[in-house]
Design an enzyme around this catalytic site. Structure first.
Site, mmCIF file in Angstrom:
data_model
loop_
_atom_site.group_PDB
_atom_site.id
_atom_site.type_symbol
_atom_site.label_atom_id
_atom_site.label_comp_id
_atom_site.label_asym_id
_atom_site.label_seq_id
_atom_site.Cartn_x
_atom_site.Cartn_y
_atom_site.Cartn_z
ATOM 1 N N ASP A 24 -33.868 -87.853 -69.480
ATOM 2 C CA ASP A 24 -34.923 -88.498 -69.100
ATOM 3 C C ASP A 24 -34.689 -90.094 -68.533
ATOM 4 O O ASP A 24 -33.600 -90.419 -68.963
ATOM 5 C CB ASP A 24 -35.987 -88.763 -70.216
ATOM 6 C CG ASP A 24 -36.594 -87.656 -70.968
ATOM 7 O OD1 ASP A 24 -36.786 -86.546 -70.039
ATOM 8 O OD2 ASP A 24 -36.791 -87.522 -71.981
ATOM 9 N N ASP B 65 -41.075 -95.574 -79.642
ATOM 10 C CA ASP B 65 -41.727 -95.363 -81.202
ATOM 11 C C ASP B 65 -40.506 -95.905 -82.075
ATOM 12 O O ASP B 65 -40.774 -96.666 -82.902
ATOM 13 C CB ASP B 65 -41.690 -94.022 -81.402
ATOM 14 C CG ASP B 65 -40.884 -92.909 -80.826
ATOM 15 O OD1 ASP B 65 -39.862 -93.430 -80.206
ATOM 16 O OD2 ASP B 65 -41.062 -91.638 -80.972
ATOM 17 N N ASP C 121 -32.783 -82.660 -73.101
ATOM 18 C CA ASP C 121 -32.876 -82.797 -71.523
ATOM 19 C C ASP C 121 -32.419 -84.318 -71.458
ATOM 20 O O ASP C 121 -32.172 -84.977 -72.384
ATOM 21 C CB ASP C 121 -34.452 -82.481 -71.238
ATOM 22 C CG ASP C 121 -35.276 -83.058 -72.382
ATOM 23 O OD1 ASP C 121 -35.265 -84.101 -72.692
ATOM 24 O OD2 ASP C 121 -36.290 -82.297 -72.464
HETATM 25 P P1 ATP Z 1 -36.190 -84.576 -78.128
HETATM 26 O O1 ATP Z 1 -34.814 -84.605 -78.289
HETATM 27 O O2 ATP Z 1 -37.063 -84.125 -79.264
HETATM 28 O O3 ATP Z 1 -36.941 -84.655 -76.798
HETATM 29 P P2 ATP Z 1 -36.965 -87.444 -77.321
HETATM 30 O O4 ATP Z 1 -36.788 -88.824 -78.323
HETATM 31 O O5 ATP Z 1 -36.395 -87.487 -76.100
HETATM 32 O O6 ATP Z 1 -36.545 -86.456 -78.293
HETATM 33 P P3 ATP Z 1 -39.607 -86.945 -75.975
HETATM 34 O O7 ATP Z 1 -40.611 -86.645 -76.866
HETATM 35 O O8 ATP Z 1 -38.766 -86.342 -75.107
HETATM 36 O O9 ATP Z 1 -38.608 -87.307 -77.487
HETATM 37 O O10 ATP Z 1 -39.754 -88.640 -75.531
HETATM 38 C C1 ATP Z 1 -38.839 -89.177 -74.982
HETATM 39 C C2 ATP Z 1 -39.070 -90.602 -75.351
HETATM 40 O O11 ATP Z 1 -40.575 -91.172 -75.292
HETATM 41 C C3 ATP Z 1 -38.663 -90.959 -76.541
HETATM 42 O O12 ATP Z 1 -37.414 -91.142 -76.787
HETATM 43 C C4 ATP Z 1 -39.595 -92.346 -76.867
HETATM 44 O O13 ATP Z 1 -38.663 -93.456 -76.513
HETATM 45 C C5 ATP Z 1 -40.553 -92.228 -76.080
HETATM 46 N N1 ATP Z 1 -41.938 -91.551 -76.855
HETATM 47 C C6 ATP Z 1 -42.116 -90.268 -76.920
HETATM 48 N N2 ATP Z 1 -43.263 -90.079 -77.488
HETATM 49 C C7 ATP Z 1 -43.532 -91.249 -78.052
HETATM 50 C C8 ATP Z 1 -44.854 -91.823 -78.830
HETATM 51 N N3 ATP Z 1 -45.594 -91.270 -79.280
HETATM 52 N N4 ATP Z 1 -44.732 -93.225 -79.097
HETATM 53 C C9 ATP Z 1 -43.977 -93.842 -78.326
HETATM 54 N N5 ATP Z 1 -42.885 -93.631 -77.722
HETATM 55 C C10 ATP Z 1 -42.677 -92.445 -77.552
HETATM 56 MG MG MG Z 2 -36.676 -85.988 -74.574
#
Ligand code: ATP
Ligand code: MG
Length: 425
Positions: free
Chosen positions: A61, A130, A59
């Site tokens: 963001d 993170d 997705d």
């Molecule tokens: P995915 O492809 O699995 O969605 P993602 O990196 O986009 O991976 P998300 O859970 O959608 O993961 O979170 C979006 C963003 O928010 C992450 O890339 C990170 O920058 C931040 N983030 C999410 N969870 C945390 C956390 N627990 N601590 C710090 N930052 C976080």
């Molecule tokens: Mg994501």
């Protein structure tokens, strides 16, 4: 201490393989309209990371300077969600673009669930994230990537680096350890050694995380197409036994590729790759089965009646598991049904088979029988019979049931496979 005054490294997006064409048009439109309204806005997180790696993002963001209320004024199709930390979901038919305001790490820690609205600058937003590879900001309009934390170098080196002090960041939010394992497995990256070394010791902190949040995380671990690799990575980092102590006590803390669980995970990866649906009920049925079985066998050996032994074992394993990972009733009820229905495959005489075939949960139970047959826990002849029975015409089905009477093999007992225990006996 993190130096958030440091200027970002700004690079040409095209040189990183990023082009505006690969972004969802809706996400692009969101960024453009925010910028037109005078706010800064970027694509951020997983989508930028995945695109640079040449993978399809899940997705898109968006992160912006605009406050939630301001976002809502710009987009008529925006809905504010979240009680403490509010963000906007901008709806375009079935696609939702998530838009968050820049956030600073709250002084009390960065728990994603419990921090309130602590808005910040884009720099602060980058450093509360993170991993460095998740802190890349892409402006599709300018064609530039802003790298605040060294994410581009880490992407090139296939390295997963925690932003800031790993121990502090893991303590602040232990779910980051699960995220580390998930990304390492999915992207084939390696967590930096200092962080890796912390996981076995800090992993048990996951027990303090809300069970409902861990349910969501478990689905991300096992329902995004890399379950088999993730299971191995969880075991390798000592986290599988933290999340599923009951199962780990039976399977051991090393991944067992011949286990029903490993096969179930491989199957679900395949289903996802083929675009077929997967359900948490089936996932948890496979995750917890070995524990239930162990428990039931134990009671039966001590003289309990099988039906009762199985029911009690299911009850107990589930109760213990729920203390760590919540499983909503709408999944735990069908999960238990998948287990209970297993004994019905052995009753095929008369109208039994016909009636069972009609039942709502037949297909899931049958798929589960397939796993049990694959590991030698149910007879493969039994599984084959049910496979043929489903495909047969009505008269053929009658003949199949008749055939059972003639051969007298209606209630054949399955062969049991030898079990391995992590400790004791
Ligand atoms: P995915 O492809 O699995 O969605 P993602 O990196 O986009 O991976 P998300 O859970 O959608 O993961 O979170 C979006 C963003 O928010 C992450 O890339 C990170 O920058 C931040 N983030 C999410 N969870 C945390 C956390 N627990 N601590 C710090 N930052 C976080
Ligand atoms: Mg994501």
């Amino acid at each position: 201490m993190i130096d958030i005054s440091k200027a970002p490294r700004i690079v040409d997006a095209a040189a990183q393989g990023l082009s505006a064409e690969r972004i969802s048009p809706h996400a692009r439109q969101v960024v453009e309209r925010l910028k037109d309204a005078g706010y800064t806005a970027f694509l951020v997180g997983g989508c930028v990371r995945d695109l640079i790696l040449g993978q399809e993002p899940k997705d898109f963001d968006v992160v912006t300077q605009a406050r939630p209320e301001e976002i809502r004024q710009i987009f008529r199709n925006a809905r504010l969600i979240g009680r403490r930390f509010r963000l906007a979901h901008v709806h375009f038919g079935r696609e939702i673009v998530e838009v968050a305001t820049y956030r600073a790490a709250p002084s009390g820690g960065g728990d994603e669930e419990h921090d309130g609205n602590v808005f910040g600058t884009v720099e602060e937003d980058a450093f509360r994230r993170d991993f460095t590879i998740n802190a890349l900001y892409y402006d599709p309009d300018e064609g530039l990537v802003y790298d605040y934390a060294g994410g581009l170098d880490d992407l090139a080196a296939r390295r997963l680096s925690v932003i800031g002090d790993p121990e502090a960041r893991f303590r602040e939010d232990p779910v980051r350890m699960l995220r580390a394992v998930r990304f390492a497995a999915r992207l084939n990256f390696r967590l930096t050694e200092d962080s890796r070394a912390l996981v076995p010791t800090l992993g048990p902190l996951l027990r303090d995380v809300a069970a409902a949040r861990l349910f969501e995380e478990v689905l991300k671990l096992f329902h995004t197409g890399n379950a088999e690799a993730t299971y191995a990575a969880l075991c390798e980092h000592g986290l599988f036994e933290v999340l599923f102590p009951g199962v780990a006590a039976v399977l051991g803390s090393r991944p067992d590729p011949d286990s029903l669980l490993a096969r179930a995970l491989a199957n679900s990866d395949l289903r996802i790759a083929q675009g077929k649906p997967v359900t948490p009920a089936f996932l948890f049925a496979a995750l917890l089965w070995e524990g239930v079985q162990e428990e039931a066998m134990h009671s039966i050996a001590e003289g309990a009646m099988p039906a009762e032994a199985w029911a009690q074992a299911a009850e107990q394993v589930l109760r213990e598991q729920l203390r760590i990972v919540m499983i909503p009733k709408r999944f735990s009820v069908p999960m238990r049904e998948i287990w209970t229905l297993q004994s019905r495959f052995e009753r095929r005489m008369g109208r039994h088979a016909f009636r069972f075939l009609e039942s709502k949960r037949f297909r899931a139970a049958y798929d589960f029988l397939g796993l049990r047959a694959a590991v030698g826990e149910a007879g493969s002849d039994l599984f084959d019979w049910w496979t043929r029975f489903q495909e047969a015409t009505a008269p053929e089905r009658e003949a199949m049931v008749e055939g059972l009477h003639e051969k007298g093999q209606g209630e054949k007992r399955p062969r049991r496979r030898r079990r391995r225990r992590a400790s004791g006996s």
